[in-house]
Design a protein around this motif. Structure first.
Motif, mmCIF file in Angstrom:
data_model
loop_
_atom_site.group_PDB
_atom_site.id
_atom_site.type_symbol
_atom_site.label_atom_id
_atom_site.label_comp_id
_atom_site.label_asym_id
_atom_site.label_seq_id
_atom_site.Cartn_x
_atom_site.Cartn_y
_atom_site.Cartn_z
ATOM 1 N N HIS A 135 -0.542 -27.606 -36.282
ATOM 2 C CA HIS A 135 -1.027 -28.734 -35.484
ATOM 3 C C HIS A 135 0.037 -29.091 -34.451
ATOM 4 N N ILE A 136 -0.397 -29.433 -33.245
ATOM 5 C CA ILE A 136 0.537 -29.787 -32.174
ATOM 6 C C ILE A 136 0.133 -31.123 -31.557
ATOM 7 N N ASP A 137 1.111 -31.980 -31.379
ATOM 8 C CA ASP A 137 0.911 -33.260 -30.703
ATOM 9 C C ASP A 137 1.305 -33.081 -29.233
ATOM 10 N N ASN A 138 0.330 -33.166 -28.354
ATOM 11 C CA ASN A 138 0.558 -32.929 -26.918
ATOM 12 C C ASN A 138 0.476 -34.245 -26.137
ATOM 13 N N SER A 139 0.820 -35.382 -26.765
ATOM 14 C CA SER A 139 0.670 -36.651 -26.057
ATOM 15 C C SER A 139 1.854 -36.943 -25.142
ATOM 16 N N LYS A 182 -6.160 -38.205 -31.070
ATOM 17 C CA LYS A 182 -7.237 -37.214 -31.014
ATOM 18 C C LYS A 182 -7.427 -36.668 -29.603
ATOM 19 N N GLU A 183 -7.027 -37.447 -28.544
ATOM 20 C CA GLU A 183 -7.160 -36.939 -27.165
ATOM 21 C C GLU A 183 -6.041 -35.987 -26.792
ATOM 22 N N ALA A 184 -5.034 -35.871 -27.670
ATOM 23 C CA ALA A 184 -3.862 -35.063 -27.327
ATOM 24 C C ALA A 184 -3.591 -33.991 -28.381
ATOM 25 N N TYR A 185 -4.630 -33.548 -29.086
ATOM 26 C CA TYR A 185 -4.445 -32.578 -30.164
ATOM 27 C C TYR A 185 -4.539 -31.151 -29.620
ATOM 28 N N MET A 186 -3.678 -30.310 -30.162
ATOM 29 C CA MET A 186 -3.709 -28.898 -29.805
ATOM 30 C C MET A 186 -3.482 -28.111 -31.089
ATOM 31 N N VAL A 187 -4.210 -27.019 -31.239
ATOM 32 C CA VAL A 187 -3.924 -26.132 -32.376
ATOM 33 C C VAL A 187 -3.111 -24.961 -31.848
ATOM 34 N N GLY A 188 -1.989 -24.688 -32.502
ATOM 35 C CA GLY A 188 -1.105 -23.617 -32.074
ATOM 36 C C GLY A 188 -1.175 -22.438 -33.029
ATOM 37 N N ILE A 189 -1.036 -21.241 -32.487
ATOM 38 C CA ILE A 189 -1.118 -20.018 -33.286
ATOM 39 C C ILE A 189 0.219 -19.298 -33.239
ATOM 40 N N PHE A 229 -12.613 -26.452 -27.267
ATOM 41 C CA PHE A 229 -11.213 -26.069 -27.070
ATOM 42 C C PHE A 229 -11.085 -25.187 -25.823
ATOM 43 N N LYS A 230 -9.893 -25.276 -25.178
ATOM 44 C CA LYS A 230 -9.554 -24.385 -24.066
ATOM 45 C C LYS A 230 -8.138 -23.874 -24.285
ATOM 46 N N GLU A 231 -7.919 -22.617 -23.906
ATOM 47 C CA GLU A 231 -6.570 -22.081 -24.052
ATOM 48 C C GLU A 231 -5.654 -22.667 -22.988
ATOM 49 N N ILE A 232 -4.417 -22.955 -23.387
ATOM 50 C CA ILE A 232 -3.431 -23.507 -22.462
ATOM 51 C C ILE A 232 -2.439 -22.424 -22.062
ATOM 52 N N ASP A 233 -1.852 -22.579 -20.891
ATOM 53 C CA ASP A 233 -0.811 -21.658 -20.414
ATOM 54 C C ASP A 233 0.277 -21.538 -21.476
ATOM 55 N N ALA A 243 8.476 -24.031 -29.041
ATOM 56 C CA ALA A 243 9.157 -22.789 -29.393
ATOM 57 C C ALA A 243 8.568 -22.231 -30.682
ATOM 58 N N GLY A 244 8.375 -20.899 -30.706
ATOM 59 C CA GLY A 244 7.855 -20.258 -31.909
ATOM 60 C C GLY A 244 6.342 -20.198 -31.974
ATOM 61 N N VAL A 245 5.661 -20.856 -31.082
ATOM 62 C CA VAL A 245 4.196 -20.832 -31.045
ATOM 63 C C VAL A 245 3.771 -19.889 -29.923
ATOM 64 N N ASN A 246 2.828 -18.979 -30.234
ATOM 65 C CA ASN A 246 2.494 -17.931 -29.273
ATOM 66 C C ASN A 246 1.233 -18.220 -28.460
ATOM 67 N N GLU A 247 0.303 -18.942 -29.040
ATOM 68 C CA GLU A 247 -0.921 -19.311 -28.327
ATOM 69 C C GLU A 247 -1.247 -20.754 -28.654
ATOM 70 N N GLY A 248 -1.957 -21.416 -27.725
ATOM 71 C CA GLY A 248 -2.342 -22.805 -27.977
ATOM 72 C C GLY A 248 -3.711 -23.076 -27.408
ATOM 73 N N PHE A 249 -4.469 -23.906 -28.129
ATOM 74 C CA PHE A 249 -5.822 -24.267 -27.685
ATOM 75 C C PHE A 249 -5.934 -25.784 -27.735
ATOM 76 N N VAL A 250 -6.112 -26.387 -26.546
ATOM 77 C CA VAL A 250 -6.174 -27.849 -26.483
ATOM 78 C C VAL A 250 -7.589 -28.312 -26.812
ATOM 79 N N LEU A 251 -7.689 -29.415 -27.515
ATOM 80 C CA LEU A 251 -8.978 -30.006 -27.849
ATOM 81 C C LEU A 251 -9.368 -30.973 -26.741
ATOM 82 N N LEU A 252 -10.494 -30.733 -26.092
ATOM 83 C CA LEU A 252 -10.890 -31.535 -24.931
ATOM 84 C C LEU A 252 -12.031 -32.494 -25.237
#
Lengths: 170, 263
Positions: free
Chosen positions: A37-41, A54-61, A119-123, A129-138
């Motif tokens: 889980h990633i906090d992108n706030s 909940k508006e700033a949630y991202m799942v990281g892979i 979800f949308k993939e983020i740049d 650090a250590g996270v290779n992919e991320g998908f933001v919850l919109l």
């Protein structure tokens, strides 16, 4: 003598000498994945394990690979890249990703439904650090505890998946 | 000031002869001559009423060195002139992008995630200036000539642009943002250097001394082209335009003082 000095100067300024040594090419394969889980706030995303807006949630892979990169550049033999070999940076690009909500997302989305469209993939430059992919919850879900399953498909075949621990959205 | 004075001394020392039409001339043609002028222009207003839009552009003043070629059209007094010069404008008030001063897509707080590209002057800049027009030579006395002139011309201005990513506080929302300062705010125009047209009126006074002539002039320049500001915010995840901002610029006016000397 002047000609020799000029030659030395020009030779020393030869652009080909200024090329950096390219790092070794390491063929790798994806073995499994792990979701966080990633906090992108804030200004920078951070891995979270409790409360997330909940508006700033991202799942990281995180990718688990064999022949993973190390700092020891001399360990691996460099060689030509053959068609079909994968590099660490793009080894997951061949897979299609999907996300399932393991808990009720909102009134119209019960548990077990695919929520990939939310979800949308983020740049990849904007990840912790250590996270290779991320998908933001919109699309914000209902407040409360939520958990997701991330699935990687090779064509129609489910290859990897990971179920996250529950996270509290507010 | 000391640097400008020393520069003026150097310029006048190499200035070619400039004589009234009734006496000797410089060029092979007896009906034409060439002067070099040093001019200080001072802006009488702002490029734009919005602070952030004004301070993204060079400060409204210019030090110009120009060559003026004058030739007779109809004796004894009507002649035409053409001049070309290089003007130096001071650096913009906002040398680097300060997002705290820029308009935002909405009332939320934003972080500057990345500046993808920037172009345009952030230091003192050189501008090409050219004018063509008519002047009249009035002999006020044996030593004093008055030369009123009217002309049209253009001043080159380089467009300034920033492409950046803004990230909204408390949200996943990110905007691809573009800020442009330029004459044309049409995205398809594409040019990075533009020309601002102007009208200019000059009043020159030429005083003949024993071995040289001194020329002192005042001029008023009115730009009929303007520099505008343009901002666009595009949602990076949905690729749609969230907001467009256009702030029209002002018609700039400048007052100039010129000096020249010929031997």
């Amino acid at each position: 003598m002047i000609l020799a000095a000029l030659t030395a100067i020009v030779g020393g300024c030869d652009p080909s000498n200024e090329n950096e040594w390219d790092g070794p090419v390491i063929p790798v394969s994806l073995k499994s994945i792990e979701a966080v889980h990633i906090d992108n706030s804030g200004e920078f995303p951070v891995v979270a394990d409790s409360l997330v807006k909940k508006e700033a949630y991202m799942v990281g892979i995180k990718w688990i690979a064999d022949n993973a990169l190390t700092d020891d550049d001399d360990k691996f033999i460099t060689g030509p890249i053959h068609k079909g070999e994968q590099l660490y940076g793009n080894m997951a690009d061949r897979y299609s990703k999907a996300i399932v909500c393991l808990t009720p997302f909102n009134a119209g989305t019960p548990a077990g439904k695919y929520v990939s469209k939310y979800f949308k993939e983020i740049d990849r430059n904007y990840l912790p650090a250590g996270v290779n992919e991320g998908f933001v919850l919109l699309v914000a879900p209902d407040p409360g505890k939520h958990a997701f399953r991330v699935e990687y498909y090779d064509g129609e075949e489910l290859t990897f998946f990971y179920e996250t621990a529950p996270i509290e959205f507010y | 000031m000391i640097k400008k004075f020393l520069f003026l001394v150097v310029v006048t020392a190499v200035t070619m002869r400039s004589l009234p039409a009734q006496d000797t001339v410089i060029l092979a043609s007896p009906n034409a001559w060439l002067d070099f002028h040093l001019v200080q222009h001072i802006g009488l207003g702002k490029w734009n009423s919005a602070g952030y839009a004004n301070e993204g552009l060079p400060s409204a003043s210019m030090t110009e060195l120009r060559g003026v070629f004058t030739f007779f059209i109809a004796k004894p007094a009507l002649h035409a002139f053409m001049d070309m010069g290089i003007g130096i404008m001071p650096a913009p008030g906002m040398k680097s992008l300060d997002i705290s001063r820029m308009p935002m897509p909405n009332e939320a707080h934003y972080y500057l995630r990345e500046i993808r590209s920037e172009s345009g002057p952030d230091k003192a800049s050189a501008h090409f200036k050219f004018t063509a027009g008519l002047s009249w030579n009035l002999q006020a006395s044996d030593k004093l000539n008055i030369l009123p002139a009217l002309g049209v011309g253009g001043l080159t201005m380089q467009q300034r642009q920033f492409d950046l990513i803004l990230k909204e506080q408390g949200s996943n929302t990110q905007y691809h943002t573009t800020y442009v300062w330029g004459k044309h705010i049409d995205e398809e125009y594409g040019s990075t250097t533009e020309t601002l047209g102007y009208l200019t009126g000059r009043l020159n006074f030429k005083y003949k001394m024993q071995r040289m002539s001194l020329l002192f002039g005042v001029e008023y320049t009115c730009f009929f082209d303007r520099m505008h500001f343009y901002g666009r915010y595009s949602n990076m995840f949905y690729d749609n335009i969230q907001k467009d901002i256009q702030v029209k610029g002002n018609n700039m006016n400048m007052l100039g003082i010129s000096v020249s000397a010929s031997f």
